[in-house]
Enzyme design. Structure first.
Site, mmCIF file in Angstrom:
data_model
loop_
_atom_site.group_PDB
_atom_site.id
_atom_site.type_symbol
_atom_site.label_atom_id
_atom_site.label_comp_id
_atom_site.label_asym_id
_atom_site.label_seq_id
_atom_site.Cartn_x
_atom_site.Cartn_y
_atom_site.Cartn_z
ATOM 1 N N CYS A 93 0.795 -1.233 0.000
ATOM 2 C CA CYS A 93 0.000 0.000 0.000
ATOM 3 C C CYS A 93 0.824 1.278 0.000
ATOM 4 O O CYS A 93 0.749 2.073 -0.931
ATOM 5 C CB CYS A 93 -0.943 -0.006 1.198
ATOM 6 N N ILE A 94 1.585 1.506 1.050
ATOM 7 C CA ILE A 94 2.191 2.825 1.252
ATOM 8 C C ILE A 94 3.182 3.206 0.151
ATOM 9 O O ILE A 94 3.208 4.364 -0.276
ATOM 10 C CB ILE A 94 2.843 2.919 2.650
#
Length: 454
Positions: free
Chosen positions: A285-286
């Site tokens: 995600c990040i």
């Protein structure tokens, strides 16, 4: 099973009946994509009493689930076995079974291309696989992280090719996954779910489903708002991690320990939230989500300077770790990078999990080997590096033994992932030089002249 009345285009079964079936846990739920998001979700929904059918194109995963064998560290085989024996969980690669489901939840990867643009290949291919089997009355939910507009502009046209219409014949929703692998405090069921629907009935159905599965649902006004929520959550983290990574560089030049500063700052009970520096960002995600927004923003002639700067800072961290390692080797041992034997400790993207997606350790290994170093790794959880999109050449490498004989043979040891299972006292005692990117040594009360923070 809902069916459409061909004369007037309305569902033969009212939406209220489908809602009641969801609330009564009498519905069958399909989960497409049985990875780090899909498998925990499938187990959670099955544990709530629903019948769950998992779908995956990887038949090895299908066979393992049906044999009650887990391939994800934080999902126990006993948990799968319990759901299997109760008759509430099965897996298949046959999409022809999709009509059995009342709701279809899509949990497939959404990576970036080499040009850092959204790669929706898995979403598109999965939607195209659903379309021929879509039947009236079904709810389709996308959980994969993506840019605002994907569910409406990419998925819906594909699903409507056969003549069924969203909001009339089937129902389309978006609910971003919020998994945090290895976090015992927040299991899938304990994390609130944001839900956006393509129309009020889709929102009603999706809310009814997740109300029975998680602690709380948070309905929002549209598909796009729900898609934006996930990006906002992870961009918030990306920007703040970039900030502390930059502060680390600044304070290091001033001979100030950024870790000490953060620990003291977080004593303030308001107006501050601690974030920690590291060797780079990892996970699905990040490192990826901010680029989904920056790409979409260009369509509206908006420049996301702040978000892109954070991405640049975080992306530069592996190179900084490599530079610090080479500098320390030269200053402490008079060694150059070429021919140096270096051990990377931890290749999972975060502590206490076996997930290596987007791990900064792989970039560090690649950069060191380009400098001519001989690089090995040790990870108590990841015994063998799996095949990854970006670092295919590393697949199959195996973790070295954690012993005095093994560690003392390396010129430098880089702590990339601070698993709790690592004995840091022994690591420091057995190593000639330790580059600590996670403050693991100091956090465990270990101080030594040959330990360098990076």
């Amino acid at each position: 099973m809902a069916a459409r009345d061909g004369d007037d285009g309305r569902l033969a079964e009212p939406v209220s009946s489908i809602v009641e079936r969801l609330r009564g846990h009498r519905a069958t739920i399909a989960i497409i994509g049985l990875g780090y998001v899909g498998l925990p979700l499938a187990c959670t929904i099955a544990r709530k009493g629903f019948s769950v059918v998992g779908f995956d194109i990887d038949e090895t995963k299908v066979d393992q689930i049906n044999a009650a064998v887990s391939y994800i560290g934080h999902v126990g085989s006993d948990e799968i076995a319990e759901m299997r024996s109760a008759g509430r969980l099965s897996a298949t690669a046959d999409y022809a079974r999709l009509p059995e489901a009342d709701a279809i939840i899509v949990c497939v990867p959404t990576p970036l291309t080499r040009h850092r643009e959204p790669d929706l290949t898995y979403v598109v291919e999965t939607t195209e696989a659903i379309a021929p089997h879509l039947r009236p009355g079904q709810l389709v939910v996308l959980e994969s992280t993506t840019y605002p507009g994907t569910t409406r502009d990419v998925m819906r046209p594909i699903l409507e090719r056969g003549g069924l219409r969203s909001g009339r014949d089937f129902f389309l929703a978006y609910s971003p996954e919020r998994e945090d692998p290895g976090n015992a405090q927040f299991s899938t069921a304990a994390i609130p779910k944001v839900v956006g629907g393509d129309g009020p009935e889709a929102l009603q159905l999706a809310t009814a489903l997740y109300d029975e599965v998680v602690s709380r649902t948070v309905p929002v006004s549209s598909l796009e708002a729900a898609e934006a929520v996930k990006l906002t959550e992870n961009i918030f983290r990306s920007v703040n991690i970039a900030l502390v990574n930059e502060l680390k560089v600044v304070f290091e030049a001033m001979d100030i320990d950024v870790w000490e500063v953060i620990e003291a700052a977080k004593s303030k009970p308001f107006g501050y939230m601690p974030f920690y520096p590291g060797p780079g960002l990892g996970g699905h995600c990040i490192p990826i989500d901010p680029f989904y927004l920056t790409w979409k923003a260009r369509e509206f002639d908006v420049v996301t300077r702040f978000v892109e700067l954070a991405g640049e800072i975080n992306t530069a961290m592996p190179q900084r770790v490599v530079d610090r390692t080479i500098e320390a080797l030269n200053q402490r041992q008079g060694k150059a990078s070429r021919g140096a034997r270096i051990l990377v400790v931890g290749v999972a993207y975060k502590k206490n999990v076996d997930d290596t997606r987007e791990s900064p350790a792989f970039k560090i290994i690649e950069l060191l080997e380009k400098r001519g170093s001989d690089v090995s790794y040790y990870d108590p959880i990841v015994s063998e590096i799996p095949l990854t999109r970006e670092h295919r050449e590393l697949a199959g490498r195996q973790s070295v033994e954690f012993s005095e004989g093994s560690l003392s043979a390396f010129d430098a040891v880089i702590i990339c992932t601070d698993h709790d299972a690592i004995d840091y006292r022994q690591l420091v005692a057995w190593s000639r030089l330790v580059i600590d990117t996670r403050n693991a040594c100091a956090r465990n009360g270990i101080a030594a002249e040959h330990v360098i923070k990076a």
